[in-house]
Design a protein around this motif. Structure first.
Motif, PDB file in Angstrom:
ATOM      1  N   GLY A   1      38.111  37.585  35.814  1.00  0.00           N
ATOM      2  CA  GLY A   1      39.407  38.216  35.999  1.00  0.00           C
ATOM      3  C   GLY A   1      39.927  38.183  37.422  1.00  0.00           C
ATOM      4  O   GLY A   1      40.898  38.855  37.744  1.00  0.00           O
ATOM      5  N   GLU A   2      39.283  37.417  38.270  1.00  0.00           N
ATOM      6  CA  GLU A   2      39.681  37.314  39.672  1.00  0.00           C
ATOM      7  C   GLU A   2      39.986  35.857  39.988  1.00  0.00           C
ATOM      8  O   GLU A   2      39.280  34.960  39.557  1.00  0.00           O
ATOM      9  N   THR A   3      41.040  35.630  40.747  1.00  0.00           N
ATOM     10  CA  THR A   3      41.370  34.285  41.183  1.00  0.00           C
ATOM     11  C   THR A   3      40.616  34.002  42.470  1.00  0.00           C
ATOM     12  O   THR A   3      40.707  34.765  43.422  1.00  0.00           O
TER      13      THR A   3
ATOM     14  N   LYS B   1      44.985  39.404  49.722  1.00  0.00           N
ATOM     15  CA  LYS B   1      44.757  40.542  48.818  1.00  0.00           C
ATOM     16  C   LYS B   1      45.995  41.412  48.710  1.00  0.00           C
ATOM     17  O   LYS B   1      46.298  41.941  47.646  1.00  0.00           O
TER      18      LYS B   1
ATOM     19  N   ASN C   1      39.505  30.710  38.182  1.00  0.00           N
ATOM     20  CA  ASN C   1      39.364  32.104  37.778  1.00  0.00           C
ATOM     21  C   ASN C   1      37.912  32.404  37.438  1.00  0.00           C
ATOM     22  O   ASN C   1      37.239  31.600  36.800  1.00  0.00           O
TER      23      ASN C   1
ATOM     24  N   ALA D   1      48.394  39.599  46.427  1.00  0.00           N
ATOM     25  CA  ALA D   1      47.897  39.663  45.050  1.00  0.00           C
ATOM     26  C   ALA D   1      48.087  41.047  44.456  1.00  0.00           C
ATOM     27  O   ALA D   1      48.441  41.190  43.286  1.00  0.00           O
ATOM     28  N   GLN D   2      47.862  42.077  45.250  1.00  0.00           N
ATOM     29  CA  GLN D   2      47.998  43.442  44.775  1.00  0.00           C
ATOM     30  C   GLN D   2      49.431  43.733  44.339  1.00  0.00           C
ATOM     31  O   GLN D   2      49.653  44.417  43.345  1.00  0.00           O
TER      32      GLN D   2
ATOM     33  N   LYS E   1      47.247  41.391  40.683  1.00  0.00           N
ATOM     34  CA  LYS E   1      46.119  40.475  40.496  1.00  0.00           C
ATOM     35  C   LYS E   1      45.031  40.765  41.513  1.00  0.00           C
ATOM     36  O   LYS E   1      45.239  41.515  42.469  1.00  0.00           O
ATOM     37  N   ARG E   2      43.870  40.140  41.315  1.00  0.00           N
ATOM     38  CA  ARG E   2      42.768  40.233  42.268  1.00  0.00           C
ATOM     39  C   ARG E   2      42.431  38.837  42.748  1.00  0.00           C
ATOM     40  O   ARG E   2      42.359  37.899  41.955  1.00  0.00           O
ATOM     41  N   VAL E   3      42.216  38.696  44.051  1.00  0.00           N
ATOM     42  CA  VAL E   3      41.883  37.381  44.615  1.00  0.00           C
ATOM     43  C   VAL E   3      40.747  37.511  45.623  1.00  0.00           C
ATOM     44  O   VAL E   3      40.477  38.588  46.146  1.00  0.00           O
TER      45      VAL E   3
ATOM     46  N   LYS F   1      51.331  41.686  43.007  1.00  0.00           N
ATOM     47  CA  LYS F   1      51.533  40.993  41.732  1.00  0.00           C
ATOM     48  C   LYS F   1      50.594  41.512  40.647  1.00  0.00           C
ATOM     49  O   LYS F   1      50.581  40.997  39.542  1.00  0.00           O
TER      50      LYS F   1
END
Length: 76
Positions: A28-30, A60, A25, A63-64, A68-70, A66
């Motif tokens: 705030g991004e994986t 992406k 991480n 992730a969106q 989250k940001r990846v 869920k």
């Protein structure tokens, strides 16, 4: 998500046992870092970067859903 990325990359390359995906991480991004055998690098990147671009779009989208940001990095 790591399992999905690993599955996708392993099915693209000739040496699936040499695929490694690490996750960490940052801000705030994986971040997923993908390593493949030297001869398989072109198969993952694709002509003009098309394949890696589509992998990033797919990850992406997952992730969106869920919240989250990846990002996906291909390392040599």
């Amino acid at each position: 998500m790591k399992e999905l990325l690993t599955y996708i990359v392993r099915n693209l390359v000739e040496n699936p046992d040499e695929v490694s995906v690490t996750e960490h991480n940052a801000d705030g991004e994986t971040v997923f870092e993908v390593r493949v055998a030297e001869g398989d690098m072109g198969k993952v990147i694709g002509r003009g970067g098309r394949i890696v671009k589509e992998i990033r779009v797919l990850m992406k989208a997952v992730a969106q859903r869920k919240g989250k940001r990846v990002s996906v990095d291909i390392l040599d």
